[in-house]
Scaffold this motif. Structure first.
Motif, PDB file in Angstrom:
ATOM      1  N   LEU A 150       0.829  -1.208   0.000  1.00 15.43           N
ATOM      2  CA  LEU A 150       0.000   0.000   0.000  1.00 15.43           C
ATOM      3  C   LEU A 150       0.861   1.255   0.000  1.00 15.43           C
ATOM      4  CD1 LEU A 150      -2.770  -1.077   2.549  1.00 15.43           C
ATOM      5  CD2 LEU A 150      -3.070  -0.699   0.100  1.00 15.43           C
ATOM      6  N   TYR A 151       1.987   1.201   0.705  1.00 16.71           N
ATOM      7  CA  TYR A 151       2.901   2.345   0.726  1.00 16.71           C
ATOM      8  C   TYR A 151       3.369   2.672  -0.689  1.00 16.71           C
ATOM      9  CZ  TYR A 151       7.090   5.148   1.345  1.00 16.71           C
ATOM     10  OH  TYR A 151       8.033   6.147   1.229  1.00 16.71           O
ATOM     11  N   TYR A 152       3.797   1.652  -1.415  1.00 20.31           N
ATOM     12  CA  TYR A 152       4.377   1.899  -2.731  1.00 20.31           C
ATOM     13  C   TYR A 152       3.328   2.172  -3.808  1.00 20.31           C
ATOM     14  CZ  TYR A 152       9.191   0.803  -1.480  1.00 20.31           C
ATOM     15  OH  TYR A 152      10.451   0.837  -0.949  1.00 20.31           O
ATOM     16  N   TYR A 153       2.257   1.413  -3.810  1.00 19.56           N
ATOM     17  CA  TYR A 153       1.324   1.447  -4.935  1.00 19.56           C
ATOM     18  C   TYR A 153       0.086   2.298  -4.705  1.00 19.56           C
ATOM     19  CZ  TYR A 153       4.001  -2.707  -6.408  1.00 19.56           C
ATOM     20  OH  TYR A 153       4.998  -3.586  -6.770  1.00 19.56           O
ATOM     21  N   GLY A 154      -0.409   2.333  -3.490  1.00 20.84           N
ATOM     22  CA  GLY A 154      -1.645   3.074  -3.229  1.00 20.84           C
ATOM     23  C   GLY A 154      -2.885   2.317  -3.639  1.00 20.84           C
ATOM     24  N   PHE A 281       6.205  18.334  10.429  1.00 25.32           N
ATOM     25  CA  PHE A 281       5.687  19.005   9.229  1.00 25.32           C
ATOM     26  C   PHE A 281       6.381  18.479   7.985  1.00 25.32           C
ATOM     27  CE2 PHE A 281       5.100  23.330   6.950  1.00 25.32           C
ATOM     28  CZ  PHE A 281       3.956  22.881   6.326  1.00 25.32           C
ATOM     29  N   LEU A 282       7.686  18.258   8.087  1.00 27.02           N
ATOM     30  CA  LEU A 282       8.431  17.725   6.944  1.00 27.02           C
ATOM     31  C   LEU A 282       7.976  16.296   6.633  1.00 27.02           C
ATOM     32  CD1 LEU A 282      10.693  18.175   4.889  1.00 27.02           C
ATOM     33  CD2 LEU A 282      12.327  17.374   6.606  1.00 27.02           C
ATOM     34  N   ASN A 283       7.801  15.484   7.660  1.00 29.72           N
ATOM     35  CA  ASN A 283       7.309  14.112   7.463  1.00 29.72           C
ATOM     36  C   ASN A 283       5.944  14.114   6.793  1.00 29.72           C
ATOM     37  OD1 ASN A 283       8.868  11.772   8.306  1.00 29.72           O
ATOM     38  ND2 ASN A 283       8.963  12.724  10.313  1.00 29.72           N
ATOM     39  N   PHE A 284       5.048  14.948   7.299  1.00 29.30           N
ATOM     40  CA  PHE A 284       3.699  15.035   6.741  1.00 29.30           C
ATOM     41  C   PHE A 284       3.739  15.479   5.285  1.00 29.30           C
ATOM     42  CE2 PHE A 284      -0.153  17.842   6.222  1.00 29.30           C
ATOM     43  CZ  PHE A 284      -1.055  16.815   6.035  1.00 29.30           C
ATOM     44  N   THR A 285       4.595  16.469   4.993  1.00 28.41           N
ATOM     45  CA  THR A 285       4.723  16.975   3.620  1.00 28.41           C
ATOM     46  C   THR A 285       5.207  15.887   2.673  1.00 28.41           C
ATOM     47  OG1 THR A 285       5.182  19.219   4.403  1.00 28.41           O
ATOM     48  CG2 THR A 285       5.874  18.681   2.162  1.00 28.41           C
ATOM     49  N   MET A 286       6.233  15.144   3.079  1.00 31.23           N
ATOM     50  CA  MET A 286       6.777  14.102   2.212  1.00 31.23           C
ATOM     51  C   MET A 286       5.770  12.978   1.995  1.00 31.23           C
ATOM     52  SD  MET A 286       9.548  15.166   1.108  1.00 31.23           S
ATOM     53  CE  MET A 286      10.937  16.252   1.461  1.00 31.23           C
ATOM     54  N   ASP A 287       5.054  12.630   3.038  1.00 39.72           N
ATOM     55  CA  ASP A 287       4.036  11.594   2.894  1.00 39.72           C
ATOM     56  C   ASP A 287       2.968  12.034   1.904  1.00 39.72           C
ATOM     57  OD1 ASP A 287       2.746   9.044   3.806  1.00 39.72           O
ATOM     58  OD2 ASP A 287       1.195  10.432   4.467  1.00 39.72           O
ATOM     59  N   LEU A 288       2.567  13.288   1.998  1.00 39.94           N
ATOM     60  CA  LEU A 288       1.542  13.809   1.092  1.00 39.94           C
ATOM     61  C   LEU A 288       2.074  13.955  -0.329  1.00 39.94           C
ATOM     62  CD1 LEU A 288      -1.384  14.755   1.151  1.00 39.94           C
ATOM     63  CD2 LEU A 288      -0.589  17.037   1.779  1.00 39.94           C
ATOM     64  N   ALA A 289       3.333  14.381  -0.458  1.00 39.69           N
ATOM     65  CA  ALA A 289       3.912  14.609  -1.786  1.00 39.69           C
ATOM     66  C   ALA A 289       4.026  13.313  -2.583  1.00 39.69           C
ATOM     67  CB  ALA A 289       5.283  15.262  -1.651  1.00 39.69           C
ATOM     68  N   ARG A 290       4.352  12.194  -1.933  1.00 40.47           N
ATOM     69  CA  ARG A 290       4.502  10.939  -2.676  1.00 40.47           C
ATOM     70  C   ARG A 290       3.149  10.374  -3.098  1.00 40.47           C
ATOM     71  NH1 ARG A 290       3.414   6.404   0.023  1.00 40.47           N
ATOM     72  NH2 ARG A 290       3.082   6.551   2.266  1.00 40.47           N
ATOM     73  N   LYS A 291       2.079  10.806  -2.422  1.00 39.80           N
ATOM     74  CA  LYS A 291       0.740  10.338  -2.766  1.00 39.80           C
ATOM     75  C   LYS A 291       0.072  11.232  -3.819  1.00 39.80           C
ATOM     76  CE  LYS A 291      -0.135   8.558   1.917  1.00 39.80           C
ATOM     77  NZ  LYS A 291      -0.963   8.720   3.141  1.00 39.80           N
ATOM     78  N   HIS A 292       0.433  12.488  -3.821  1.00 37.71           N
ATOM     79  CA  HIS A 292      -0.256  13.495  -4.632  1.00 37.71           C
ATOM     80  C   HIS A 292       0.161  13.409  -6.096  1.00 37.71           C
ATOM     81  CE1 HIS A 292      -1.812  17.444  -5.763  1.00 37.71           C
ATOM     82  NE2 HIS A 292      -2.375  17.532  -4.565  1.00 37.71           N
ATOM     83  N   PRO A 293      -0.759  13.592  -7.036  1.00 39.19           N
ATOM     84  CA  PRO A 293      -0.381  13.546  -8.457  1.00 39.19           C
ATOM     85  C   PRO A 293       0.513  14.704  -8.881  1.00 39.19           C
ATOM     86  CG  PRO A 293      -2.681  14.175  -8.214  1.00 39.19           C
ATOM     87  CD  PRO A 293      -2.219  13.730  -6.862  1.00 39.19           C
ATOM     88  N   ALA A 329       9.256   6.874  -3.965  1.00 36.02           N
ATOM     89  CA  ALA A 329       8.195   6.213  -4.728  1.00 36.02           C
ATOM     90  C   ALA A 329       6.922   7.041  -4.731  1.00 36.02           C
ATOM     91  CB  ALA A 329       7.914   4.851  -4.105  1.00 36.02           C
ATOM     92  N   ARG A 330       6.228   7.039  -5.858  1.00 36.12           N
ATOM     93  CA  ARG A 330       4.980   7.794  -5.983  1.00 36.12           C
ATOM     94  C   ARG A 330       3.832   6.877  -6.381  1.00 36.12           C
ATOM     95  NH1 ARG A 330       6.353  13.358  -9.327  1.00 36.12           N
ATOM     96  NH2 ARG A 330       8.223  13.966  -8.154  1.00 36.12           N
ATOM     97  N   TRP A 331       2.675   7.167  -5.835  1.00 42.47           N
ATOM     98  CA  TRP A 331       1.473   6.455  -6.259  1.00 42.47           C
ATOM     99  C   TRP A 331       1.186   6.710  -7.733  1.00 42.47           C
ATOM    100  CZ3 TRP A 331      -2.553   7.389  -1.766  1.00 42.47           C
ATOM    101  CH2 TRP A 331      -2.143   6.650  -0.644  1.00 42.47           C
TER     102      TRP A 331
END
Length: 364
Positions: A150-154, A281-293, A329-331
């Motif tokens: 789920l982390y890698y693929y979404g 904040f940095l952790n949250f940003t990176m988590d969101l950035a890898r999920k976001h198109p 990795a990005r979704w």
């Protein structure tokens, strides 16, 4: 020392209505809103007595080890609620989610007494044997692989997810795989099952916040799923996993004197110690950035939320920031990073800004 709670009912009398309802949901027991606390207690008491195997599949090896420890201590132990003991506290929380244990906390001392009933231990006794606890660890490992995927693929077809677990986990058959996916509380709230055409997909919980589900098959044709090894799945299944951790920490240290805006501090991180707000904040940003198109949107939001006073120029730090984002990795690319050169960028009109996402999701 004798057990404080002899029967399941005696322990359940100390549970709130909301706790009883949560536990009944986990046991897949129906109830009506108008039912009384006594009604819910009776249903949950029957469920705990009738479905010990279901409880076993819901719990982790760590949960069972904790339960066994409480058993050896005649039904009660005292635990330190310090944040460093988060794995232990997670185990307590899962047992409380099933109302198997109850607790009494002392906020000042950060200690909690955790209780289990003698009757439940009697019903559940065979599931605390070493062989069963070892098997629970085998199931936990499969659950962690699911989290890694789920982390890698979404999002991925159920058959693809089973193939990953089956291949990398000692040829686990579909029966046990399905029990892991359907029962494990460690996976609770992390994914949802959606039928798209004739295919069942397993989606990360917030996948639909960013992507149109009708485009999933198009992504599969464009990129294909990034091949993942057993080690990659297990590492990504760790809740503390950070890709390229050394580079991430270098990035953090390059801006460690930055100040996060008061608005974000109050809205998102009001319970977080000041010295770790930027890291959160940095952790949250990176988590969101890898999920976001469109991760560049998230990066812009990040820099609008901090004040920098470093010797390095803003331009240099932004470049380092995007260099890191492009390596994870990005979704959007089914587990590939931007730097791994997917065949084609996807156009996606379903864009959610960080501010809009923050409005719905509170990571604190």
């Amino acid at each position: 020392m004798n057990f404080r709670y002899k029967t399941i009912r005696e322990l359940l009398l100390n549970c709130e209505m909301e706790d009883l309802a949560i536990a009944l949901d986990h046991f897949d027991e129906e109830y009506r809103e108008e039912e009384t606390q006594e009604d819910l207690i009776e249903k949950l008491e029957n469920a705990q007595k009738s479905y010990p195997a279901e409880a076993f599949y819901m719990l982790s090896q760590e949960d069972l080890a904790l339960l066994n420890t409480i058993k050896k201590a005649n039904g009660m132990i005292t635990v330190d609620m310090n944040e460093e003991n988060h794995e232990l506290m997670d185990a307590v929380d899962r047992l409380m989610d099933l109302c198997i244990v109850t607790s009494k906390s002392d906020v000042e001392s950060e200690l909690a007494d955790v209780f289990v009933s003698e009757e439940f231990l009697s019903v559940f006794e065979s599931y605390l044997e070493p062989e069963r606890r070892s098997f629970a660890g085998y199931l936990d490992e499969a659950a962690r692989m699911v989290e890694g995927a789920l982390y890698y693929y979404g999002a991925l077809p159920l058959e693809k997810l089973f193939e990953l677990v089956h291949t990398n986990h000692g040829n686990m058959d579909f029966t046990f795989f399905n029990r892991v996916l359907s029962y494990k509380l460690t996976l609770d709230g992390l994914y949802e099952s959606v039928d798209i055409g004739e295919t069942e997909y397993i989606l990360a919980a917030d996948y639909q916040d960013f992507y149109d589900l009708t485009e999933i098959s198009m992504k599969e044709k464009l990129y294909g799923y990034r091949p993942l090894t057993r080690e990659e799945l297990l590492q990504a299944g760790d809740p503390d996993f950070i890709e390229n951790e050394e580079e991430f920490m270098d990035l953090y240290l390059s801006m460690e004197e930055a100040e996060v805006s008061e608005e974000l501090t109050e809205d998102l991180f009001y319970q977080v110690p000041e010295e770790v707000i930027l890291l959160m904040f940095l952790n949250f940003t990176m988590d969101l950035a890898r999920k976001h198109p469109h991760p560049e949107v998230i990066v812009e939001e990040f820099f609008s939320g901090i004040t920098l006073s470093q010797k390095e120029s803003i331009k240099d730090i932004r470049k380092r920031f995007m260099d890191y984002v492009n390596k994870v990795a990005r979704w959007s690319y089914l587990g590939h990073s931007f730097d791994q050169h997917p065949k084609k960028k996807m156009e996606n009109k379903n864009v959610v800004s960080m501010k809009a996402y923050i409005g719905r999701k509170n990571p604190s």
